[in-house]
Design a protein around this motif. Structure first.
Motif, PDB file in Angstrom:
ATOM      1  N   ARG A 163      -8.655 -22.257   1.070  1.00 50.24           N
ATOM      2  CA  ARG A 163      -8.253 -21.271   0.074  1.00 50.24           C
ATOM      3  C   ARG A 163      -7.965 -19.936   0.748  1.00 50.24           C
ATOM      4  N   THR A 164      -7.227 -19.112   0.067  1.00 48.79           N
ATOM      5  CA  THR A 164      -6.931 -17.794   0.603  1.00 48.79           C
ATOM      6  C   THR A 164      -8.220 -17.001   0.797  1.00 48.79           C
ATOM      7  N   THR A 165      -8.195 -16.100   1.763  1.00 53.77           N
ATOM      8  CA  THR A 165      -9.352 -15.231   2.003  1.00 53.77           C
ATOM      9  C   THR A 165      -9.056 -13.797   1.560  1.00 53.77           C
ATOM     10  N   LEU A 166      -8.118 -13.643   0.642  1.00 53.97           N
ATOM     11  CA  LEU A 166      -7.814 -12.316   0.102  1.00 53.97           C
ATOM     12  C   LEU A 166      -9.085 -11.728  -0.511  1.00 53.97           C
ATOM     13  N   GLY A 167      -9.463 -10.560   0.000  1.00 53.91           N
ATOM     14  CA  GLY A 167     -10.646  -9.890  -0.522  1.00 53.91           C
ATOM     15  C   GLY A 167     -10.290  -8.771  -1.491  1.00 53.91           C
ATOM     16  N   GLU A 168      -9.319  -7.920  -1.098  1.00 56.57           N
ATOM     17  CA  GLU A 168      -8.900  -6.808  -1.943  1.00 56.57           C
ATOM     18  C   GLU A 168      -7.390  -6.629  -1.864  1.00 56.57           C
ATOM     19  N   HIS A 169      -6.784  -6.322  -3.018  1.00 57.85           N
ATOM     20  CA  HIS A 169      -5.349  -6.045  -3.106  1.00 57.85           C
ATOM     21  C   HIS A 169      -5.198  -4.541  -3.285  1.00 57.85           C
ATOM     22  N   TYR A 170      -4.555  -3.882  -2.310  1.00 59.81           N
ATOM     23  CA  TYR A 170      -4.474  -2.424  -2.315  1.00 59.81           C
ATOM     24  C   TYR A 170      -3.160  -1.893  -2.895  1.00 59.81           C
ATOM     25  N   GLY A 171      -2.388  -2.741  -3.553  1.00 60.23           N
ATOM     26  CA  GLY A 171      -1.160  -2.252  -4.172  1.00 60.23           C
ATOM     27  C   GLY A 171       0.034  -2.359  -3.243  1.00 60.23           C
ATOM     28  N   ARG A 172       1.011  -1.482  -3.467  1.00 59.25           N
ATOM     29  CA  ARG A 172       2.267  -1.591  -2.731  1.00 59.25           C
ATOM     30  C   ARG A 172       2.110  -1.163  -1.264  1.00 59.25           C
ATOM     31  N   ILE A 173       3.116  -1.527  -0.472  1.00 57.02           N
ATOM     32  CA  ILE A 173       3.093  -1.222   0.960  1.00 57.02           C
ATOM     33  C   ILE A 173       3.603   0.201   1.159  1.00 57.02           C
ATOM     34  N   ASP A 174       2.695   1.125   1.370  1.00 54.96           N
ATOM     35  CA  ASP A 174       3.069   2.501   1.682  1.00 54.96           C
ATOM     36  C   ASP A 174       1.987   3.130   2.539  1.00 54.96           C
ATOM     37  N   ALA A 175       2.273   4.319   3.058  1.00 56.76           N
ATOM     38  CA  ALA A 175       1.367   4.949   4.021  1.00 56.76           C
ATOM     39  C   ALA A 175       0.003   5.241   3.412  1.00 56.76           C
ATOM     40  N   ARG A 176      -0.008   5.713   2.180  1.00 51.85           N
ATOM     41  CA  ARG A 176      -1.286   6.050   1.552  1.00 51.85           C
ATOM     42  C   ARG A 176      -2.188   4.823   1.455  1.00 51.85           C
ATOM     43  N   ASN A 177      -1.650   3.718   0.967  1.00 53.93           N
ATOM     44  CA  ASN A 177      -2.468   2.523   0.810  1.00 53.93           C
ATOM     45  C   ASN A 177      -2.860   1.905   2.150  1.00 53.93           C
ATOM     46  N   LEU A 178      -1.976   1.996   3.135  1.00 47.40           N
ATOM     47  CA  LEU A 178      -2.338   1.490   4.459  1.00 47.40           C
ATOM     48  C   LEU A 178      -3.406   2.349   5.118  1.00 47.40           C
ATOM     49  N   ARG A 179      -3.376   3.654   4.876  1.00 48.88           N
ATOM     50  CA  ARG A 179      -4.468   4.496   5.401  1.00 48.88           C
ATOM     51  C   ARG A 179      -5.797   4.093   4.783  1.00 48.88           C
TER      52      ARG A 179
END
Length: 339
Positions: A301-317
């Protein structure tokens, strides 16, 4: 194309540590697929490269070594795929990363996305699945018994991205008793839910924790984190002639501790095949196709723990900060770019 990168190595608390930018769309090389990136996940390697590798003067370095997306174009020598295929892969450390709308990747290290997973769920898997698979089966030879040892494997850091896949692979593809380590109730529960037979606390002496299980000395140990802190305990608890693998980067590693028991040491680095263009580089694509088959069969099964939304600098930080805190559980995934 939209992308996220950095112009200077900075602490993740700095706003410029990762920035949104526009970059030229890449053209695929002869063996490449050009992929429209739908989702990415973040790994410890992203944070390590950000801190250690300065971009070229005036340039932007794009991170990211996990992606799921759609094939848009193919190089003349690329095989095994068609335009429109849904794929997932972990990329190449020596090339620009996946935190971009479009990405070029050697087709030989790409797998067909599991049909039963969405983009985000699929993006959580490639790097950790390759790492765990290679460590267990290419390095540790986990299906080969260690004479006189308990048929068991200790996975240090079971709730991390790699540990989360390693627990499942060891449980599904071997007859080993799977012992994972975790230090918080929520991470211990995560490990048990993934299939670990036992969970011990790595905040306590591991040799005593494992001995208390009454199983005997395990023949295999796979350390995914803080190996330098645990090495003496690992050398104590593992069976003579056992096999020990690690993936992290200890500042020092006292290998003399392994001599008395004739222990073998195996260092797994999933980028080796792509960095050196090894003759078996296509094994990674085949491996990912097998992972997809196991997922679609309901065995992984997937090991996705948290979904942080769209791919942008703020969310990647935000994602980098959580990984650097050492408290991530499973994988952090981001999906889609702003319209």
């Amino acid at each position: 194309m939209r992308a996220v990168g950095y112009r200077k190595s900075l602490p993740i608390t700095e706003a410029e540590a990762l920035v949104d930018c526009d970059l030229p769309r890449p053209d695929p090389g002869p063996r490449d697929l050009l992929v429209k990136v739908e989702a990415v996940s973040v790994n410890p390697v992203d944070t390590k490269v950000r801190v250690r590798a300065e971009p070229e003067a005036g340039g932007v370095k794009v991170l990211g070594w996990d992606a799921a997306g759609t094939v848009l174009a193919m190089g003349a020598e690329a095989e095994g795929f068609s335009v429109g295929d849904a794929v997932f892969y972990a990329g190449d450390l020596t090339r620009p990363g996946t935190n971009a709308e479009f990405h070029c990747v050697d087709a030989r290290i790409v797998g067909h996305k599991p049909a039963s997973l969405d983009w985000a769920q699929a993006a959580a898997l490639p790097l950790t699945a390759i790492t765990a698979w290679e460590a267990l089966f290419d390095r540790l030879d986990a299906k080969k018994p260690v004479p006189g040892a308990a048929p068991a494997i200790l996975i240090v850091g079971g709730a991390g991205g790699v540990g989360s896949v390693a627990i499942q692979l060891a449980r599904q593809l071997t007859d080993l008793t799977v012992i994972a380590t975790a230090s918080r109730p929520e991470t211990a529960a995560w490990c048990r839910d993934l299939g670990a037979h036992h969970v011990v606390d790595h905040a306590k002496p591991l040799s005593a924790e494992v001995a208390a299980l009454g199983l005997g000395a395990p023949g295999l140990v796979f350390s995914t984190t803080n190996t330098d802190a645990h090495l003496a305990e690992i050398a104590t608890l593992i069976a003579p002639q056992g096999r020990f693998a690690l993936i992290d980067d200890p500042a020092q590693l006292d290998v003399a501790l392994l001599k008395r028991k004739s222990l073998s040491l195996h260092w797994e680095f999933m980028f080796t095949r792509s960095m050196f263009g090894t003759s078996d580089i296509a094994a990674q694509g085949a491996l990912l196709d097998e992972v997809a088959r196991l997922v679609d069969a309901g065995r992984l099964r997937t090991t996705l723990g948290e979904h942080y939304g769209r791919i942008d600098a703020r969310n990647l930080r935000r994602a980098h900060a959580l990984i650097e805190s050492g408290r991530a559980k499973g994988k952090i995934v981001l999906e889609g770019f702003a319209s």
